[in-house]
Design a protein around this motif. Structure first.
Motif: not given
Length: 268
Positions: A108-123
């Protein structure tokens, strides 16, 4: 030996497994960092951006060291719905443990959603569908507070805004079988589960993090009634460990929640 195990139970358990030993290292290296400061933390084969080091260490304990989300399945391609995916720690575990699974992640959290997408992409954690919306009972949006670390919820007054929502019931009814449904949505779980009452028959395993917020009615009975009427067996655990609860009505001075439970439900 028994005295040692009694006095040092958590340490004794931790040193038995590689991830338990990693947990001890994470506690030693990161748990003492100032709260709510973003940074990179390496673990296993990953390197995650985390908004709060201590919260992440507890996530690692629950997800990787304790393997609280492990389930058994005979499906060649298990279906996993992760509601409240946060920064992606649970998704890393699910993809690692169930490599052929189809995974949907809601945050739900837009800012956390950005971190989530980055973590999946970077890893290089592949093939996960991210829905950056709140899990709710309709698609009309939800008033939502960002909170701090992993405390964002509909009951938080910090950074309050309206975020888009999805009706979880609709997603469940699209599937013929759901192998794992994880619900960690910070207080919205009772309303969502009640709305999904008639859509749980094909859910095989269910995790619910239940929250009771001070000043709001406790609704644990409603959650349990949904689980029982849907044919689940369940087990409950609390990470609060509050002593003298009839005197001590707060957990470590928490002025937001006075009860948090982990509920594990499964088909007998």
């Amino acid at each position: 030996m028994w005295l040692f195990k009694y006095l040092f139970t958590n340490l004794y358990r931790a040193v038995q497994t590689p991830n338990g030993r990693r947990l001890l290292w994470l506690f030693f290296r990161y748990a003492g960092r100032p709260r709510h400061q973003s940074g990179l933390i390496p673990f296993i084969n990953y390197r995650f951006q985390v908004p709060d080091a201590l919260s992440f260490v507890w996530q690692f304990k629950e997800i990787f060291a304790d393997e609280s989300y492990r389930f058994t399945t005979t499906a060649a391609h298990p279906i996993i719905l992760d509601c409240g995916a946060n920064i992606g720690t649970s998704l890393a575990y699910f993809r690692q443990t169930y490599p052929t699974a189809r995974i949907l992640a809601f945050e739900a959290d837009p800012a956390i959603g950005e971190v989530l997408a980055k973590n999946l992409r970077d890893n290089n954690i592949p093939d996960i569908e991210i829905i950056n919306k709140a899990v709710w009972v309709d698609e009309n949006g939800l008033d939502f507070g960002t909170g701090e670390a992993d405390a964002a919820s509909m009951f938080s007054d910090t950074g309050r805004r309206r975020v888009p929502s999805v009706r979880l019931r609709d997603y469940l009814l699209r599937e013929t079988r759901v192998d794992m449904l994880k619900i960690d949505i910070e207080g919205a779980e009772t309303a969502v589960l009640t709305d999904c009452r008639d859509a749980l028959a094909h859910v095989q395993n269910l995790f619910v993090e239940f929250h009771a917020y001070i000043g709001h009615q406790q609704t644990l009975g409603e959650v349990i009634q949904v689980l029982e009427s849907s044919g689940f067996r369940y087990y409950m655990d609390s990470n609060q460990g509050r002593t003298r609860p009839l005197v001590n009505h707060r957990y470590r001075g928490n002025d937001i929640m006075d009860l948090q439970l982990n509920i594990f439900a499964y088909r007998p």
